[in-house]
Design an enzyme around this catalytic site. Structure first.
Site, PDB file in Angstrom:
ATOM      1  N   GLY A 197      -1.227   1.272  -4.996  1.00  0.00           N
ATOM      2  CA  GLY A 197      -2.401   0.620  -4.818  1.00  0.00           C
ATOM      3  C   GLY A 197      -3.571   1.281  -5.402  1.00  0.00           C
ATOM      4  O   GLY A 197      -3.733   2.605  -5.455  1.00  0.00           O
TER       5      GLY A 197
ATOM      6  N   ASN B  66       0.757  -0.325   5.803  1.00  0.00           N
ATOM      7  CA  ASN B  66       1.600  -0.838   4.944  1.00  0.00           C
ATOM      8  C   ASN B  66       2.233  -2.081   5.268  1.00  0.00           C
ATOM      9  O   ASN B  66       3.401  -2.182   6.025  1.00  0.00           O
ATOM     10  CB  ASN B  66       2.388   0.054   3.877  1.00  0.00           C
ATOM     11  CG  ASN B  66       2.945  -0.875   2.693  1.00  0.00           C
ATOM     12  OD1 ASN B  66       2.563  -1.567   1.977  1.00  0.00           O
ATOM     13  ND2 ASN B  66       4.164  -0.267   2.383  1.00  0.00           N
ATOM     14  N   GLY B  67       1.971  -3.452   4.621  1.00  0.00           N
ATOM     15  CA  GLY B  67       2.616  -4.523   5.180  1.00  0.00           C
ATOM     16  C   GLY B  67       1.540  -5.572   5.483  1.00  0.00           C
ATOM     17  O   GLY B  67       0.360  -5.448   4.922  1.00  0.00           O
TER      18      GLY B  67
ATOM     19  N   TYR C  17      10.078  -3.634  -8.763  1.00  0.00           N
ATOM     20  CA  TYR C  17       8.862  -3.262  -9.308  1.00  0.00           C
ATOM     21  C   TYR C  17       7.870  -2.424  -8.562  1.00  0.00           C
ATOM     22  O   TYR C  17       7.460  -1.482  -9.189  1.00  0.00           O
ATOM     23  CB  TYR C  17       7.977  -4.687  -9.481  1.00  0.00           C
ATOM     24  CG  TYR C  17       6.676  -4.618  -9.992  1.00  0.00           C
ATOM     25  CD1 TYR C  17       6.432  -4.291 -11.209  1.00  0.00           C
ATOM     26  CD2 TYR C  17       5.601  -4.455  -8.943  1.00  0.00           C
ATOM     27  CE1 TYR C  17       5.173  -4.076 -11.693  1.00  0.00           C
ATOM     28  CE2 TYR C  17       4.410  -4.183  -9.580  1.00  0.00           C
ATOM     29  CZ  TYR C  17       3.964  -4.024 -10.721  1.00  0.00           C
ATOM     30  OH  TYR C  17       2.570  -3.799 -11.260  1.00  0.00           O
TER      31      TYR C  17
ATOM     32  N   SER D 146       8.245  -0.492 -15.805  1.00  0.00           N
ATOM     33  CA  SER D 146       9.273  -1.045 -15.019  1.00  0.00           C
ATOM     34  C   SER D 146      10.421  -1.510 -15.556  1.00  0.00           C
ATOM     35  O   SER D 146      11.434  -1.647 -14.726  1.00  0.00           O
ATOM     36  CB  SER D 146       8.689  -1.666 -13.526  1.00  0.00           C
ATOM     37  OG  SER D 146       7.705  -2.468 -14.105  1.00  0.00           O
TER      38      SER D 146
ATOM     39  N   ASP E 101      11.428  -7.707 -19.042  1.00  0.00           N
ATOM     40  CA  ASP E 101      10.586  -7.287 -17.991  1.00  0.00           C
ATOM     41  C   ASP E 101      11.054  -7.288 -16.592  1.00  0.00           C
ATOM     42  O   ASP E 101      12.182  -7.891 -16.477  1.00  0.00           O
ATOM     43  CB  ASP E 101       9.245  -8.150 -17.914  1.00  0.00           C
ATOM     44  CG  ASP E 101       8.000  -7.621 -17.476  1.00  0.00           C
ATOM     45  OD1 ASP E 101       8.157  -6.212 -16.994  1.00  0.00           O
ATOM     46  OD2 ASP E 101       6.975  -8.059 -17.633  1.00  0.00           O
ATOM     47  N   ASP E 102      10.452  -6.493 -15.625  1.00  0.00           N
ATOM     48  CA  ASP E 102      11.099  -6.361 -14.318  1.00  0.00           C
ATOM     49  C   ASP E 102      11.029  -7.960 -13.777  1.00  0.00           C
ATOM     50  O   ASP E 102      11.895  -8.095 -12.917  1.00  0.00           O
ATOM     51  CB  ASP E 102      10.509  -5.562 -13.613  1.00  0.00           C
ATOM     52  CG  ASP E 102       8.841  -5.684 -13.276  1.00  0.00           C
ATOM     53  OD1 ASP E 102       8.454  -6.534 -12.550  1.00  0.00           O
ATOM     54  OD2 ASP E 102       8.200  -5.207 -14.276  1.00  0.00           O
TER      55      ASP E 102
ATOM     56  N   CYS F 147       0.894  -1.079  -0.089  1.00  0.00           N
ATOM     57  CA  CYS F 147      -0.009  -0.034   0.070  1.00  0.00           C
ATOM     58  C   CYS F 147       1.001   1.258  -0.047  1.00  0.00           C
ATOM     59  O   CYS F 147       2.103   0.895   0.113  1.00  0.00           O
ATOM     60  CB  CYS F 147      -0.632   0.004   1.223  1.00  0.00           C
ATOM     61  SG  CYS F 147      -1.900  -1.176   1.316  1.00  0.00           S
TER      62      CYS F 147
END
Length: 486
Positions: A28, A102-103, A260, A306, A368-369, A2
């Protein structure tokens, strides 16, 4: 994953938080919320969807006050469709607390039982953020001596939170009458950055946010990252104090932030995200040169956005022309963090369009990442072939994702990971590419940690299966797979 922000200002803070959340939207897109503190009164607005569509003028007028916080949600626990699970969360005692997080907590089952059977607290959602808020509220309540709180009581409460809570959490809380509290888990898995500026009245103004770009955009000086196991308290008048509240702490940030999640213009734990992605490209170029004849490659193309830094650096190191073959529609969200596999698959072709003039008759190396579920990668390979590519080699700047991620990224089940229990040839066949090259774990560590930083190791459990926080074992992973949806 988040995005969170908290601000203590000398002016109304609502617009500042709104602007900050726009900059964190990549973290998010399920829902968003803003809360402000005006004296002893809270104001809060939260809604499903993205920031630009969630708030109206009447909402911003309602959000009065010079202290506030905000959140953009990417659901990894609970139900993304339930507006009740959007953050922030609020409890009325002690004093009134609002919190964003966040987490992911990894001992939610134990905490839920403790809160009900011991603390006698009711939970109204399945969100681990509500769990964290109630644990903090309970520990504050237990430590109160007298009618008011002091900073020692607040920091002691956070110390007890650390003793009870396991997993990853970068958190910001508002305590009515006292100001803003920010704290970060003892491993610092999820990022949190502290900034400061001088307000128009000459007083100190403070910000804490998930990424440094928010601070720079708002004209704040980056003071430092919030340390793992540290709590920071900022009063409404701008006085800041801090304390290391965990005796056992070590900075081990999540590798996926650099691969990313974070924006390339951020600096986390002293490591430039953009520079880390350039170095990932250099390291991947070495692996590509070892595994395939690079003379067979006509062009290197990134999967935007990314994958671009790694692709540019790889092309330069290999001496192969770099071209942009995919045009990205920036009005479609990031497919990896969209809820539901069907939505992700449908969104790939809405998000990207292959330009046949760049693909026709060429042997292309796509970069790609990372490759997680393989949904996006398979669609991209098909698009490249349909645009006329003679052959498609796919390269991932990250190692194979083999294990669930339990610290705040939506990779809950092994069965949905394309690399789990498959050989490189089997993954290549499933994606439909001609050749497939992955970054090595050693190369990833060397690239990300190659800058000037105090970080010595990364949280990389999804690549290695080594979980650093909480008691994550086979039984826990089986429970996660049985109870969480991607």
């Amino acid at each position: 994953m988040c995005g969170i922000v908290g601000i203590v200002s000398s002016e109304p803070v609502n617009q500042q938080i709104y602007d900050s959340l726009l900059l964190l939207q990549h973290r998010g897109q399920d829902s968003t919320g803003i809360a402000t503190l005006e004296g002893d009164f809270f104001h809060m607005v939260k809604a499903r969807g993205q920031v630009r569509e969630a708030y109206r003028t009447r909402d911003m007028r309602q959000l009065a006050g010079t202290v506030g916080l905000g959140h953009v949600r990417y659901a990894t626990r609970g139900n993304a469709a339930r507006e009740e699970e959007a953050q922030p969360f609020y409890v009325g005692a002690p004093y009134g607390i609002i919190l964003v997080h966040n987490g992911n907590l990894t001992n939610t089952r134990e905490l839920t039982a403790e809160l009900y059977n011991v603390d006698r607290r009711h939970l109204n959602t399945h969100s681990d953020t509500e769990l964290l808020l109630n644990v903090l509220a309970n520990e504050l309540q237990a430590g109160i001596a007298g009618l008011s709180l002091d900073e020692d009581q607040i920091f002691d409460a956070v110390t007890r939170v650390y003793e009870r809570v396991e997993g990853s959490y970068a958190s910001i809380a508002l305590i009515a009458g006292y100001g803003l509290l920010a704290f970060r888990d003892p491993f610092g898995i999820r990022p949190l950055v502290l900034g400061k500026r001088t307000g128009k009245t000459g007083t100190d103004e403070w910000i804490v946010a998930s990424e440094s770009l928010v601070l720079e955009s708002g004209g704040y000086e980056i003071v430092r990252d919030v340390e793992p196991g540290e709590a920071i308290l900022i009063t409404p008048d701008g006085a800041m104090t801090s304390r290391r509240c965990s005796t056992r702490s070590e900075l081990v940030p999540c590798a996926f932030e650099y691969i990313y999640l974070a924006r390339p213009d951020s600096v986390l734990s002293g490591i430039s995200v953009y520079d880390a992605r350039l170095r990932l490209g250099e390291s991947l170029a070495e692996t590509v040169a070892e595994q395939i004849p690079t003379g067979d490659i006509d062009v290197v193309m990134p999967i935007p956005d990314s994958g671009r830094p790694s692709a540019m650096q790889m092309a330069q190191k290999l001496g192969i022309p770099y071209r942009e073959g995919f045009f990205k529609n920036h009005y479609v969200g990031r497919t990896f963090i969209m809820p539901g596999q069907a939505v992700r698959k449908r969104s790939v072709r809405q998000k990207l369009n292959a330009m046949s003039t760049e693909f026709a008759g060429k042997n292309v190396l796509l970069v790609d990442d990372s490759i997680v579920r393989g949904t996006t990668s398979k669609e991209i390979v098909e698009m490249a072939r349909a645009a006329g590519a003679r052959s498609v080699t796919f390269a991932s700047a990250a190692p194979p994702v083999l294990f669930p991620h339990v610290y705040g990224i939506n990779m809950p089940t092994r069965s949905e990971l394309i690399a789990h229990d498959r050989t490189n040839d089997e993954i290549n066949a499933a994606m439909g590419s001609d050749r497939l090259v992955y970054q090595t774990v050693e190369g990833m560590n060397r690239a990300i940690l190659g800058g000037q930083s105090t970080v010595t190791r990364l949280e990389q459990s999804c690549f290695t299966g080594e979980y650093i926080a909480g008691h994550v074992d086979a039984e826990y992973l089986a429970w996660v797979e049985a109870t969480q949806e991607s």
